[in-house]
Design a protein around this motif. Structure first.
Motif, mmCIF file in Angstrom:
data_model
loop_
_atom_site.group_PDB
_atom_site.id
_atom_site.type_symbol
_atom_site.label_atom_id
_atom_site.label_comp_id
_atom_site.label_asym_id
_atom_site.label_seq_id
_atom_site.Cartn_x
_atom_site.Cartn_y
_atom_site.Cartn_z
ATOM 1 N N UNK A 305 0.490 -43.827 -9.640
ATOM 2 C CA UNK A 305 -0.570 -44.537 -9.856
ATOM 3 C C UNK A 305 -0.899 -45.076 -11.028
ATOM 4 N N UNK A 306 -1.082 -44.073 -11.984
ATOM 5 C CA UNK A 306 -1.806 -44.477 -13.406
ATOM 6 C C UNK A 306 -0.608 -45.318 -14.103
ATOM 7 N N UNK A 307 0.589 -45.109 -13.708
ATOM 8 C CA UNK A 307 1.495 -46.079 -14.343
ATOM 9 C C UNK A 307 1.503 -47.585 -13.759
ATOM 10 N N UNK A 308 1.201 -47.657 -12.462
ATOM 11 C CA UNK A 308 1.139 -48.844 -11.702
ATOM 12 C C UNK A 308 -0.120 -49.598 -12.355
ATOM 13 N N UNK A 309 -1.019 -49.035 -12.662
ATOM 14 C CA UNK A 309 -2.280 -49.696 -13.191
ATOM 15 C C UNK A 309 -2.100 -50.068 -14.621
ATOM 16 N N UNK A 310 -0.989 -49.606 -15.227
ATOM 17 C CA UNK A 310 -0.919 -49.814 -16.578
ATOM 18 C C UNK A 310 -0.673 -48.880 -17.607
ATOM 19 N N UNK A 311 -1.081 -47.646 -17.390
ATOM 20 C CA UNK A 311 -0.979 -46.580 -18.242
ATOM 21 C C UNK A 311 0.493 -46.324 -18.536
ATOM 22 N N UNK A 312 0.780 -46.093 -19.824
ATOM 23 C CA UNK A 312 1.879 -46.064 -20.244
ATOM 24 C C UNK A 312 2.251 -44.401 -20.393
ATOM 25 N N UNK A 315 0.728 -42.004 -22.613
ATOM 26 C CA UNK A 315 -0.535 -41.620 -22.408
ATOM 27 C C UNK A 315 -0.787 -40.308 -21.235
ATOM 28 N N UNK A 405 7.538 -45.676 -11.891
ATOM 29 C CA UNK A 405 6.439 -45.805 -11.086
ATOM 30 C C UNK A 405 6.640 -46.008 -9.617
#
Lengths: 412, 227
Positions: A305-312, A315, A405
């Motif tokens: 989810x974190x990757x889906x919303x844009x976290x690389x 991070x 993701x």
């Protein structure tokens, strides 16, 4: 507070039981490492100080060749000149002169071959603890009396007591026969069996007369103000004696060169200790590796989810590493605190090992052992734990980097 | 203006030893401000298409462009940036970050975008107010109902004004009344703020709300109805 740290802190306490167990494992390992290293350092200090104070000193000046051959002719011809040099060095606490000769020692019943040592009674008591180790009779009274201080085991072997006569028969420095009769003035017990079995001390002037030393000695024994200052004093002394013109070139040896066996036994003990510590640290590393692998598996969907919303992925790796370092740091801090408390308590009160006194006497230490907390013993173990656990935490953190993701979100 | 352009997209999965054709050359355009539903039975390929439009998955062939940016040749890092700045996601199981409060969950996207704390906190609160969660800023996901959690998820998806919001079966875990309320709210966002919504669903209620219904069967578009 930065959100990464807030998240890491809250994540750590998502599963309090697992976190507490991991922190406890790290804390226990750190406590054990701090205490055990302090204990080892304390024992080494005791061993070194016992040997230094009883006999060897921190440094010795000898004629070149004497250490290897112990032949009478390799002597320091002008010991007083050495004394004057030593008087000019600040970190020298005290010094004394000794002369030695292998001789046959006979009582009315038995004969033994031993090393007879000539000592200056006044100077010797400032360098050696031997005066305080006299259990029967008295310490040598003057530098030219025909009296002897005998080790307790040797006295038992010779079957002599206070006031008995011993005949000394050896070879003098000039090749002639050295023979004399001395009276037993005192019997000492150092605790070091080898020393108590083979030592006879007589006044230096008596020795020089019997062995035709012509004022020479074999060793100038130096005690420094601390163990730390030994290398500095050795360097200063080596420079001072380099220009002296004597028949035999003069050399300065430190306690490690004088007692290589002691150094080797310390090194062996350190190595075996380190093998044990490495095993302990690796066990802890597996514990934290397990915790973090579990965390990655349990939170794979969340990472997706974190990757889906844009976290690389970097991070998320950073977040995981903050969590591992925080958890490790808590464990290490607690371990260092507890390890210090235990070490300081026993540093003051000692640990009673009287049950193992036979073995300890061989090593020159008494029944009470005192750990010694130093910066090295406080930080070495915990820093090794920090390093190894950080490396162990890298693996699960790197696994996150390879997550896709879409696969992570649908992970069950 | 087309905000999403899908051209001849094909996608195949390997399940065990069997090759499954999830998408067989799908082409689709979605206009800015659209409120469209990709509908179809399980295994039809609607979620795969939604994932590919969202840059979560890459097609075997064909191309996808969102707001004029083609995904072809983009690295994972580029795709992450694209998702961060142009796409909002709403998932079936809400998928909020459990250790963050409602306002922190909404703020997180803006944090990744590098906005300063004061601005992102204010914007997160404003959007939570818009989705009807005024006063529930500091509640953790576990302290919110399913409907409330999905509202937080919607707030997180729209807070950074993305080009599109992709919602994968957003009402599947909600009762009909709560689901209806959520859809009303999203419709209002669409109408008032021109947020483009694309749903993947097999819920009739979502299909009723959608102004465009794209039926997908066996990896192909079977029907495309604009209401």
């Amino acid at each position: 507070m930065p959100i990464d740290i807030t998240m890491a802190w809250r994540n750590i306490w998502r599963n309090p039981r697992r976190t507490l167990l991991t922190v406890a494992a790290i804390g226990f390992a750190s406590t054990a490492l701090v205490f055990m290293l302090s204990f080892q350092f304390g024992v080494y200090d005791t061993m070194i100080n016992s040997s230094v104070n009883i006999h060897a000193g921190h440094l010795q000046i000898q004629a070149k060749g004497y250490k290897e051959k112990m032949a009478m002719r390799y002597a320091v011809a002008d010991p007083v000149r050495m004394g004057n040099l030593l008087n000019g060095i600040d970190d020298v606490k005290s010094y004394t002169y000794r002369a030695e000769g292998f001789s046959m020692l006979s009582s009315s019943d038995r004969t033994y071959g031993v090393l007879v040592t000539g000592i200056d009674p006044d100077k010797e008591k400032q360098v050696s603890t031997i005066k305080s180790l006299v259990r029967k009779g008295e310490y040598l009274s003057s530098s030219n009396a025909y009296e002897a201080l005998v080790g307790s085991l040797l006295a038992a072997n010779l079957k002599v007591g206070i006031g008995d006569e011993i005949t000394i028969l050896g070879q003098a420095k000039d090749g002639s026969v050295a023979a004399s009769v001395v009276t037993v003035k005192g019997i000492f017990t150092s605790g070091i069996d080898e020393f108590d079995r083979s030592t006879v001390q007589i006044p230096l002037k008596t020795f020089q007369e019997v062995y035709s030393m012509d004022g020479a000695v074999h060793r100038v024994v130096v005690v420094c103000k601390s163990l730390k200052s030994v290398s500095m004093v050795k360097a200063a002394l080596a420079e001072d004696i380099s220009g002296i013109d004597e028949k035999y070139e003069l050399k300065v040896f430190d306690w490690m060169e004088i007692m290589p066996g002691l150094l080797q036994s310390i090194q062996m003990d350190l190595i075996s200790g380190f093998i044990m510590y490495i095993i302990l640290v690796i066990v802890v590393a597996f514990s934290i590796l397990n915790t973090f692998l579990m965390a990655v598996f349990e939170r794979t969907r969340e990472f997706g989810v974190l990757m889906a919303i844009g976290a690389e992925p970097g991070r998320i790796m950073k977040l995981l590493l903050i969590e591992s370092i925080t958890m490790t740091s808590i464990g290490i801090f607690l371990g260092m605190a507890l390890g210090s408390v235990f070490s300081l308590y026993f540093q003051k009160h000692g640990i009673d090992f009287t049950g193992a006194s036979e073995i300890m006497n061989q090593m020159g230490i008494s029944g009470l052992m005192y750990p010694k907390l130093t910066l090295l013993s406080l930080f070495t173990g915990p820093m090794a734990v920090l390093f190894i656990t950080s490396v162990a935490a890298l693996y699960p953190a790197l696994k996150v980097k390879s997550l896709r993701p879409v696969e992570a979100i649908s992970y069950n | 203006m087309n905000i999403v352009q899908v051209k001849e997209v094909k996608k195949t999965y390997i399940q065990g030893k069997v090759e499954v054709y999830a998408l067989r050359g799908v082409s689709l355009d979605i206009k800015k401000g659209g409120f469209a539903a990709l509908a179809g039975p399980s295994g039809s390929g609607k979620t795969t298409l939604l994932n590919i439009i969202g840059g979560l998955d890459l097609p075997d062939s064909g191309d996808v462009a969102v707001d004029g940016s083609s995904f072809s040749g983009m690295s994972q890092a580029d795709l992450a940036k694209m998702r961060l700045n142009k796409i909002g996601f709403v998932f079936q199981a809400y998928n909020l970050i459990p250790v963050l409060s409602a306002v922190e969950n909404v703020e997180f996207v803006m944090l990744l975008q590098g906005l300063d704390k004061v601005e992102r906190r204010q914007r997160a609160k404003d959007v939570l107010d818009d989705v009807g969660l005024e006063g529930k800023y500091d509640r953790r996901p576990a302290e919110l109902s399913g409907g409330q959690q999905q509202r937080v998820a919607v707030a997180r998806a729209i807070v950074s004004n993305p080009s599109i919001v992709l919602a994968d079966e957003p009402t599947a875990n909600l009762d009909s009344k709560t689901g209806n309320g959520l859809l009303e709210m999203m419709k209002e966002m669409n109408e008032k703020k021109s947020v483009t919504f694309i749903f993947s669903t097999h819920d009739d209620m979502v299909m009723d709300y959608a102004r465009r219904l794209v039926q997908i069967r066996d990896g192909e578009i079977a029907d495309d109805i604009v209401k």
